[in-house]
Each structure stands twice: as structure tokens, then as C-alpha cells.
Design an enzyme around this catalytic site. Sequence first.
Site, PDB file in Angstrom:
ATOM      1  N   GLU A   3      73.479  27.837   9.568  1.00  0.00           N
ATOM      2  CA  GLU A   3      73.595  26.392   9.364  1.00  0.00           C
ATOM      3  C   GLU A   3      72.686  25.929   8.224  1.00  0.00           C
ATOM      4  O   GLU A   3      73.108  25.215   7.318  1.00  0.00           O
ATOM      5  CB  GLU A   3      73.191  25.638  10.646  1.00  0.00           C
ATOM      6  CG  GLU A   3      74.139  25.781  11.815  1.00  0.00           C
ATOM      7  CD  GLU A   3      73.794  26.949  12.726  1.00  0.00           C
ATOM      8  OE1 GLU A   3      73.154  27.918  12.260  1.00  0.00           O
ATOM      9  OE2 GLU A   3      74.183  26.896  13.911  1.00  0.00           O
ATOM     10  N   HIS A  44      71.502   1.152  32.703  1.00  0.00           N
ATOM     11  CA  HIS A  44      72.871   0.637  32.646  1.00  0.00           C
ATOM     12  C   HIS A  44      73.869   1.746  32.363  1.00  0.00           C
ATOM     13  O   HIS A  44      75.014   1.480  32.024  1.00  0.00           O
ATOM     14  CB  HIS A  44      72.972  -0.452  31.575  1.00  0.00           C
ATOM     15  CG  HIS A  44      72.055  -1.604  31.849  1.00  0.00           C
ATOM     16  ND1 HIS A  44      72.442  -2.694  32.595  1.00  0.00           N
ATOM     17  CD2 HIS A  44      70.757  -1.810  31.526  1.00  0.00           C
ATOM     18  CE1 HIS A  44      71.410  -3.535  32.689  1.00  0.00           C
ATOM     19  NE2 HIS A  44      70.383  -3.016  32.056  1.00  0.00           N
ATOM     20  N   LYS A  58      62.385  29.262   9.940  1.00  0.00           N
ATOM     21  CA  LYS A  58      61.399  30.310  10.208  1.00  0.00           C
ATOM     22  C   LYS A  58      61.906  31.649   9.665  1.00  0.00           C
ATOM     23  O   LYS A  58      61.192  32.367   8.993  1.00  0.00           O
ATOM     24  CB  LYS A  58      61.151  30.383  11.720  1.00  0.00           C
ATOM     25  CG  LYS A  58      60.159  31.446  12.119  1.00  0.00           C
ATOM     26  CD  LYS A  58      59.925  31.424  13.619  1.00  0.00           C
ATOM     27  CE  LYS A  58      59.194  32.698  14.045  1.00  0.00           C
ATOM     28  NZ  LYS A  58      58.945  32.766  15.475  1.00  0.00           N
ATOM     29  N   LYS A 111      76.451  33.423  18.062  1.00  0.00           N
ATOM     30  CA  LYS A 111      76.266  33.495  16.612  1.00  0.00           C
ATOM     31  C   LYS A 111      77.012  34.696  16.056  1.00  0.00           C
ATOM     32  O   LYS A 111      77.689  34.608  15.031  1.00  0.00           O
ATOM     33  CB  LYS A 111      74.774  33.677  16.281  1.00  0.00           C
ATOM     34  CG  LYS A 111      73.928  32.442  16.333  1.00  0.00           C
ATOM     35  CD  LYS A 111      72.571  32.768  15.700  1.00  0.00           C
ATOM     36  CE  LYS A 111      71.501  31.809  16.117  1.00  0.00           C
ATOM     37  NZ  LYS A 111      70.157  32.221  15.730  1.00  0.00           N
ATOM     38  N   GLU A 168      65.728  26.417  26.247  1.00  0.00           N
ATOM     39  CA  GLU A 168      65.753  27.675  25.484  1.00  0.00           C
ATOM     40  C   GLU A 168      64.637  28.598  25.985  1.00  0.00           C
ATOM     41  O   GLU A 168      64.763  29.815  25.948  1.00  0.00           O
ATOM     42  CB  GLU A 168      65.598  27.388  23.978  1.00  0.00           C
ATOM     43  CG  GLU A 168      66.030  28.550  23.093  1.00  0.00           C
ATOM     44  CD  GLU A 168      66.224  28.166  21.624  1.00  0.00           C
ATOM     45  OE1 GLU A 168      67.302  27.665  21.262  1.00  0.00           O
ATOM     46  OE2 GLU A 168      65.293  28.364  20.837  1.00  0.00           O
ATOM     47  N   GLY A 207      59.942  28.938  17.167  1.00  0.00           N
ATOM     48  CA  GLY A 207      60.658  27.837  16.516  1.00  0.00           C
ATOM     49  C   GLY A 207      60.525  26.521  17.266  1.00  0.00           C
ATOM     50  O   GLY A 207      60.233  25.475  16.683  1.00  0.00           O
ATOM     51  N   ARG A 208      60.693  26.567  18.590  1.00  0.00           N
ATOM     52  CA  ARG A 208      60.688  25.312  19.361  1.00  0.00           C
ATOM     53  C   ARG A 208      59.277  24.778  19.623  1.00  0.00           C
ATOM     54  O   ARG A 208      59.114  23.761  20.283  1.00  0.00           O
ATOM     55  CB  ARG A 208      61.487  25.490  20.656  1.00  0.00           C
ATOM     56  CG  ARG A 208      61.124  26.700  21.472  1.00  0.00           C
ATOM     57  CD  ARG A 208      62.157  26.989  22.555  1.00  0.00           C
ATOM     58  NE  ARG A 208      61.856  28.216  23.297  1.00  0.00           N
ATOM     59  CZ  ARG A 208      62.244  29.418  22.923  1.00  0.00           C
ATOM     60  NH1 ARG A 208      62.950  29.573  21.818  1.00  0.00           N
ATOM     61  NH2 ARG A 208      61.954  30.480  23.657  1.00  0.00           N
TER      62      ARG A 208
HETATM   63  O1  F6P Z   1      68.580  28.345  18.411  1.00  0.00           O
HETATM   64  C1  F6P Z   1      68.065  29.585  18.116  1.00  0.00           C
HETATM   65  C2  F6P Z   1      66.948  29.508  17.113  1.00  0.00           C
HETATM   66  O2  F6P Z   1      66.506  30.793  16.863  1.00  0.00           O
HETATM   67  C3  F6P Z   1      65.795  28.618  17.578  1.00  0.00           C
HETATM   68  O3  F6P Z   1      64.922  29.233  18.422  1.00  0.00           O
HETATM   69  C4  F6P Z   1      65.220  28.170  16.296  1.00  0.00           C
HETATM   70  O4  F6P Z   1      64.415  27.048  16.464  1.00  0.00           O
HETATM   71  C5  F6P Z   1      66.475  27.896  15.489  1.00  0.00           C
HETATM   72  O5  F6P Z   1      67.366  28.924  15.887  1.00  0.00           O
HETATM   73  C6  F6P Z   1      66.304  27.857  13.998  1.00  0.00           C
HETATM   74  O6  F6P Z   1      65.789  29.049  13.487  1.00  0.00           O
HETATM   75  P1  F6P Z   1      65.167  29.142  12.044  1.00  0.00           P
HETATM   76  O7  F6P Z   1      63.982  28.261  11.973  1.00  0.00           O
HETATM   77  O8  F6P Z   1      64.797  30.580  11.877  1.00  0.00           O
HETATM   78  O9  F6P Z   1      66.210  28.714  11.050  1.00  0.00           O
END
Ligand code: F6P
Length: 548
Positions: free
Chosen positions: A215, A386, A209, A514, A355, A269-270
Site C-alpha cells: 500500500e 444515539h 518500518k 497479503k 493485532e 509498528g503499532r
Molecule cells: O498490518 C501489518 C503490519 O505489518 C503492521 O504491523 C504495520 O504497522 C503495518 O503492516 C505497516 O508496516 P510498515 O510500517 O512496515 O509499512
Amino acid sequence: MALKATNPTTTKSWKKLQSHFDEIKSKHLKDLFNSDAQRAKDLTVKWEDFYVDFSKNRVTKETLDLLIELANELDLKDAISKHFDGDIINETEGRAVLHTALRAPKNATVLVDGENVIPEVHDVKKKIENFTNSVVSGNHKGFTGNAITDVVNIGIGGSDLGPAMVVDSLQYYKNQLTTHFVSNVDGDHYQEIIKHLNPETTLFVIVSKTFTTQETLSNANSIRSWFLESQPKEAVANHFVAVSTNIDSVKNFGIDEANIFPMKDWVGGRFSLWSAVGLSISLAVGYDNFHSLLEGAHKMDKHFKTSDFDVNIPVISALLTVWYNNFFEAESEAIIPYTQYLNQFATYLQQGIMESNGKSVDRNGNKVNYQTGTLIWGEPGTNSQHAFFQLIHQGTKLIPADFIGFVESLYGNNDHHDKLMSNYFAQTEALMNGKIEAEVMAEFKGQSLSQEAINKLTPFKVFDGNKPTTSLLIQKLTPESLGKLIAMYEHKIFVQGVIWNIYSYDQFGVELGKQLAKSILKELKEDDSSSNHDASTQSLVAFYKENC
Ligand code: F6P
């Protein structure tokens, strides 16, 4: 302020709930059933292909009435309208929250800053449809003229968990493309995925987003470098597409505007799998199935928006969480799907729920003096039986659980499905009824055990029962029913946030770690040991640097 900001514990209904709780807290579910022949019927909601039985929860009709009174006192109806109408309910980020608009029909109107967002939503959907059709049909070729065989989704959090969970859950409906997910910044993750891939037949979908996430950008850069080891620069256009709100940064990364699938900042995002973030879903199961997923979610939106609270599945479900969390002081909730397909469902919901509602400051900016978000965990049955069911049955903690089952199995192996579902029914019954001493004693009859041995063993074999569960029984796992199920939990999250007087749509808590990671990375790379860490972190960093 868009949403009312009342401390729920100061309401009249909360006080009534407190005294009601004192009256019924030690009542056993068995007795509640024995004293009310209509209970199972009265506490079940049937809607479309969903049969939701709330009756194995530690509530009476009065409890539900009081919880609904609480929702009314806190203006839940008004909050729902504001959510759907695009009011700025994510006030801390100054945004509307409109994942519901992503699944609204073409003729709907949802205004953001005075502009109807629906036409643009449908333009993006058309772009997803066209691209999906051309990749799946083989018309979209790789640079060397080969059809695409593999799709790699590069993203994390909401840009990974939703698409990954849905693709896994709908694998029965998948086409010939193989879909992979790279999320962790752990370089071994992407290496393990690319080692089997042919760059000439692979499509990479970079999903972020913000397009600033460490990452995702690290993985995208490393994967692009790997790709360019064997392919020319011009090939990037055939093999890399991106989903983002940050068009400029995607272009700077080297992706043509034509290959960018835009999204809006009013999609959290979620909650974004319904947006272009769902491109990997559409590629994996075809656009029609992606569309059905959205249609299912839209049906749940209508149910949530228009049903009275006493038959409103997400509302009742959310109020039950409040009941257990704030009155019974239960700390966690388990999600147990009786289908291997929903293997990733609890993990997906962990982000959605934790979150969103893992907050301790209320909408007035004050520290809350009550409990908010619950811990979410779970695994499919029967495997989980189990693994951790022992603790739910005989441990010291109260763990309300959602059991999610399907009437039909997809491949139609009824023998296995009956075994699976007999476990689903048996577990909820056992959790509720438990086993009293007399039953344990009776079981010992006919066995060649001394009375002394029986007396010794009996306490260990007694189950208190009275463990609450909600049974969701859905006709069949389809894209549409999955859409309904996910949307049900999304609305549950919203209702909880309204009641707890917190902002569910920001996630500042993720930022601190972060920021620190960034400065520590600098130390690791630059041989700089001047930072002022606590003694533990200092030693750990030093040990790592000495030994890596
Ligand atoms: O974990 C924090 C967060 O901001 C989430 O809310 C989001 O889904 C994720 O990082 C990834 O963010 P992006 O889509 O901006 O890479």
C-alpha cells in the site's frame, strides 16, 4: 525462553477465580455498592492528573486480590522487568520490544545486544526536532523557494493510525501546517488528497518500518509520479522524506540519506508513534508538544513499572479484561471517549489490541483452550449514545466499556462541557443501576394510560443494569495526558499477553491475505486464469475481470 509459558487456566489462582466467579457472577453492582460504603473510594486510583474509578466493575476486593494473585503466579513483575530491560520477549521475531526506550530520558541505559540504545534514540529525536523547527519556521523551503504549507503522511497500519490519531486528537495544539494522511491502496484515497495540494508547498513523509508494504510503496510511487509531472527530479530532495528501518530500499526509492529518519526493529509498528514514525505529529504540533507526548508516556511507564499491582492502572485494567473475557465470556470491549478530539482513538486501539492479542497459539506452540484477545470498538460520546448504546443498555451481550472524560474543555465552553460530562456520568450510572419495574410503573403514574397499557409496556422499559464500566477522568487533554493514556493501553496489552501466555508482538495473521493478494494481482494484470481458487473466488475474480 524470556517469558514464563504457563497455561493460565492450570494455575491455582485461576481455579480460585473460577469458584469465586460462581459465587459473585449474579451479584448486582447496586448491591455491591449498598453493602460497602467505601467501595467507590477503595476501587479508585488517583495518579497525577488521572482519576480512574474501577468501582463500577463487577468485582469485589476479593476478585482483585485473586486477579493479582494470578498475575503474581504468572510472574508478571519479572515479565515487566524483562520488557523494559530489552530481553527478547518478541521471541517469534527474535526481537526486544522497546517502545518504552523511545521515551526514556537521556541518562537512561537500555542495552540491546550489549549496546546502550538511548544515545541513538536521542540523536534521532534531535534530528526530528531540527527538521520540525526548520519546516515550521519556513526555513526549509520547497524547491521553488516557497515555505511548506502541507504535510502528507504516506503509511498504513502502525505507520498511519498512531500519527493520524494523535494529530487529530491534538488538533487544538496544531500550527499553521495542514496535515494529511494517505493509507489505503485504493487509488481514490490519494487522488482525493492530492487534488487540493500544491506540489511546490507540500512535504511528503513516507513512513514504512519495512519499506516493503504494498500500500505504502504504491501510494509513494504514484504520488512521486504526480509530483514529477510538474517538478524536476532534483525537487524530490526538498519534498520527500522517509521513516524506515530499511535504509537501502529508501535510498533506492530516490531519497537522500540525509532525509531518512531511521527507526529500529525493536519498535513494533503499532507501538511506533514515539519513534521517527511520529515525525508527522512533531510537524503538526511542533517538537515541544511531541516531546511532551513522550514525557507523558514515560511517566506512565514509571507508574506501570514501579507501582504495586493494586494501584497500577494498566495492570488493574488488563486484569479486568481477563475477568470479563475468560469468566463472564464477554467478547468485546467498548472505548467511549467523551471528547470529539479522540474520534480516532478506538480505531487506533483496534490495531494495538487486536493485532497484538488476536492469537490462538500459546508461548509453548500449543493451541490455547481459553479465550484471548477481545474485540475493540467504540465512538465518542455523546454521538455513540444515539448509535449503539441501546444494545449496551438492553441487548443480550455483556460489553464492558471504558469511559474517558476530561475535567476541562479546551475552548472553555462550560455550558457545553457540563452537558457533555453530565451525559458521561449519567450513562455510567444508568448502565450500572438500570431501571427496575417499580420505577417504570412509578413513571407511568399521572399519565393517562390504562393499567392494561402500562402492564403491556413495562417489560420493554425495564433495564437490568449491572453493565460494567471504568471511568477515566483526566484533567485536560494535553500532549502529555494523551501520552499517558496511550501508554496505559500499551501496557494493558502487554499484561494481557503475559496472562494469556501468547506472543503479543508478532502479526503473522496479517500475512496470508497479503500473499494471496499478490498472486491474485498477477492474475488480474496478466489475464491469467489458471489459478486454482475455490468456486466462489473464481467467479468473483472472473466477474471483476469481465466488467472492469
Ligand atoms: O498490518 C501489518 C503490519 O505489518 C503492521 O504491523 C504495520 O504497522 C503495518 O503492516 C505497516 O508496516 P510498515 O510500517 O512496515 O509499512
